[in-house]
Scaffold this motif. Structure first.
Motif, short mmCIF file in Angstrom:
data_model
loop_
_atom_site.label_atom_id
_atom_site.label_comp_id
_atom_site.label_asym_id
_atom_site.label_seq_id
_atom_site.Cartn_x
_atom_site.Cartn_y
_atom_site.Cartn_z
N ASP A 392 38.76 46.79 46.90
CA ASP A 392 40.00 46.58 47.57
C ASP A 392 40.11 45.97 48.72
O ASP A 392 40.89 45.23 49.49
N CYS A 393 38.75 46.05 49.43
CA CYS A 393 38.70 45.46 50.78
C CYS A 393 38.62 44.12 50.69
O CYS A 393 38.95 43.32 51.86
N VAL A 394 37.89 43.54 49.72
CA VAL A 394 37.91 42.05 49.57
C VAL A 394 38.70 41.44 48.73
O VAL A 394 38.72 40.11 48.63
N GLY A 395 39.72 42.11 47.99
CA GLY A 395 40.69 41.45 47.16
C GLY A 395 40.22 41.34 45.74
O GLY A 395 40.87 40.60 45.19
N TRP A 396 39.33 42.05 45.40
CA TRP A 396 39.04 41.82 43.81
C TRP A 396 39.82 42.90 42.98
O TRP A 396 40.03 42.51 41.84
N ARG A 401 43.91 47.90 40.55
CA ARG A 401 43.71 47.19 39.10
C ARG A 401 42.81 46.13 39.46
O ARG A 401 43.28 45.36 40.47
N TRP A 402 41.78 45.96 38.52
CA TRP A 402 40.95 44.86 38.85
C TRP A 402 41.54 43.42 38.52
O TRP A 402 42.18 43.51 37.37
N LEU A 403 41.68 42.44 39.44
CA LEU A 403 42.29 41.19 39.17
C LEU A 403 41.52 40.38 38.24
O LEU A 403 40.07 40.30 38.04
N SER A 404 42.12 39.41 37.47
CA SER A 404 41.67 38.39 36.69
C SER A 404 40.89 37.34 37.65
O SER A 404 41.64 36.59 38.36
N ARG A 405 39.49 37.01 37.59
CA ARG A 405 38.96 36.13 38.21
C ARG A 405 39.45 34.74 38.20
O ARG A 405 39.71 33.86 38.72
N GLU A 406 39.99 34.53 36.78
CA GLU A 406 40.24 33.19 36.23
C GLU A 406 41.69 32.73 36.93
O GLU A 406 41.66 31.57 37.42
N ASP A 407 42.58 33.75 36.90
CA ASP A 407 44.00 33.08 37.36
C ASP A 407 44.52 34.03 38.44
O ASP A 407 45.77 33.57 38.99
N GLU A 408 43.98 35.08 38.75
CA GLU A 408 44.73 35.86 39.90
C GLU A 408 43.72 36.00 41.30
O GLU A 408 44.08 36.53 42.18
N TYR A 409 42.63 35.31 41.49
CA TYR A 409 42.03 35.06 42.63
C TYR A 409 42.53 34.35 43.34
O TYR A 409 42.95 33.44 42.90
N ASN A 410 42.29 34.48 44.57
CA ASN A 410 42.83 33.46 45.70
C ASN A 410 41.67 32.45 46.13
O ASN A 410 41.04 32.71 47.01
N TYR A 411 41.75 31.27 45.63
CA TYR A 411 40.60 30.53 46.05
C TYR A 411 40.95 29.36 47.04
O TYR A 411 41.07 28.30 46.97
N SER A 412 41.29 30.14 48.34
CA SER A 412 41.56 29.49 49.30
C SER A 412 40.89 30.33 50.69
O SER A 412 40.46 31.38 50.51
N LEU A 413 41.05 29.63 51.88
CA LEU A 413 40.52 30.51 53.17
C LEU A 413 41.49 31.49 53.62
O LEU A 413 41.24 32.27 54.39
N TYR A 414 42.60 31.47 53.04
CA TYR A 414 43.85 32.58 53.23
C TYR A 414 43.31 33.88 52.63
O TYR A 414 43.87 34.87 52.62
#
Length: 437
Positions: A392-396, A401-414
């Motif tokens: 929850d703290c790091v946005g996983w 609900r656990w997010l999908s690493r493939e298409d739901e992670y935030n791949y930016s410095l935001y």
């Protein structure tokens, strides 16, 4: 010396190459195992000790050392000297041990002078990890001093030094009685309760190891603890001798060398965590020296591509590359995931290399050490409840609900701090619990 160069012993199994040295109790020799063509070290009681009326007691202690060392290196720990055999040669008991090419930390500093902070911490951290395992087996070393820390270097690999703990000759197990009745070696690195009363406790090894770090960083031996206790001499803070030393490392040394045992961290893991947290955000003060450090690998993995991706801000590709290199390091490429054993045994050097690259190019926003700091705030436990809280703290995770690493992670410095690299696979929270991170 008892044996001469070229002498064959134990029915020709070993050929003595040279005398390495020794103290009042034992002598050590470099030898060649003639059948295996393997260089080894042979340790045997000093002939003068054999003539002592208390020789049977010394012999029992020597046998106990062999047994303790064999127990401590059962799992072939990379930072604990290995024992191969225990035998008798013409009435003399002999311990066959691993030969470590290199020199002791004491000799290295005498030759090189005081070491850079990052290099010194690398060796001391490796010793701390060895001691964590030693303590788990119910043993204290009690003499973790620069002469007993051997450094092995691969001349073809920059920053490849590996520290190995040797000489368990005065090690004591954790069972009663709680004191030892003998004098100890290098008193400059020992706490007064060991020198004066022979008291055994994990904080003894913590004090000795912190004292060894003091020596590595300053090039000077610390003030004798006996004089600190009974002559009111002051321990000179290492930062006073090395003004560039970070405040946090200075404090870690001083806490580890607190005069009274109750004022020190009570376990080696606690002190290692203190030392680990002292490095957050300080990896890249000197770019030229750190450039070599961040690309170091104990298993020959090339991190240049990961560095290039992170430098370019290609966070998703860098995350995927991180997974690839970690699987390669752990030899789990076919499986495609890290299991409990591979996480536990993941090389410290490679783990910190990956972490430092992420910390540097994200300006401290991403990295394993950043995640560890958050994990500690979440309770620092290895259980699913803490893992969910961390997620929850790091946005996983989002809304339970656990997010999908493939298409739901935030791949930016935001993204939330610590969001990358993605390690929320099965058992991956174990990575953050390692004291070397």
């Amino acid at each position: 010396m008892f044996w001469q160069e070229g002498q064959l012993i134990y029915n020709g199994k070993y050929k003595i190459e040279k005398y390495l040295g020794g103290g009042g109790f034992a002598l050590t020799y470099q030898a060649m195992h003639t059948k295996l063509n393997r260089r080894v070290v042979i340790k045997t009681p000093n002939i003068n000790v054999q003539r002592d009326p208390d020789y049977p007691k010394y012999l029992e202690r020597f046998k106990k050392e062999a047994q303790m060392l064999a127990m401590c290196c059962t799992d072939s720990h990379p930072h604990i000297v290995q024992v191969f055999d225990f035998f008798e040669e013409n009435g003399r008991y002999c311990l066959e041990m691993q030969y470590i090419a290199g020199e002791s930390l004491w000799e290295y500093v005498q030759r090189q002078g005081k070491l850079p902070e990052t290099e010194a911490i690398k060796y001391i951290r490796q010793m701390g990890l060895a001691l964590v395992e030693v303590h788990k087996k119910g043993v204290f070393h009690l003499d973790v001093t620069p002469p007993n820390i051997m450094l092995n270097f691969n001349s073809g690999i920059p920053n490849s030094g590996k520290a190995v703990l040797i000489d368990f000759g005065i090690a004591g197990d954790m069972s009663p009685p709680s004191t030892l009745s003998r004098s100890f070696g290098n008193k400059a690195f020992a706490p007064y309760e060991l020198i004066h009363k022979g008291i055994r406790h994990p904080t003894v090894d913590i004090y000795c190891l912190a004292g060894s770090l003091y020596y590595a960083i300053t090039g000077q031996r610390p003030t004798n603890s006996f004089n600190r206790k009974y002559e009111q001499e002051e321990l000179v803070p290492p930062k006073q001798l090395v003004p560039s030393l970070s405040d946090a490392v200075n404090e870690a040394i001083l806490q580890g060398m607190a005069l009274e045992a109750k004022d020190r961290p009570q376990t080696m893991e606690e002190w290692l965590n203190l030392l680990s947290s002292s490095q957050l955000g300080r990896y890249f003060v000197e770019i030229e020296s750190i450039e070599v450090l961040i690309l170091a690998s104990d298993v020959g993995v090339n991190y240049q591509n990961l560095q290039n991706l992170l430098k370019a801000g290609q966070w998703k590709a860098a995350d995927e590359e991180t997974t690839r290199v970690m699987l390669k390091v752990a030899k789990r490429e076919k499986e495609g995931w890290l299991d409990y054993e591979s996480i536990e045994n993941f090389p410290c050097t490679d783990l910190r290399t990956i972490d430092q690259l992420w910390v540097k190019y994200s300006n401290g926003h991403f990295g394993f050490s950043v995640q560890k700091r958050i994990w500690l705030k979440c309770g620092g436990k290895v259980d699913y409840e803490t893992e969910r809280f961390l997620g929850d703290c790091v946005g996983w995770r989002f809304k339970g609900r656990w997010l999908s690493r493939e298409d739901e992670y935030n791949y930016s410095l935001y993204a939330l701090q610590g969001h990358l690299p993605a390690i929320n696979d099965n058992n991956a929270i174990l990575l953050l619990s390692r004291p070397d991170l």
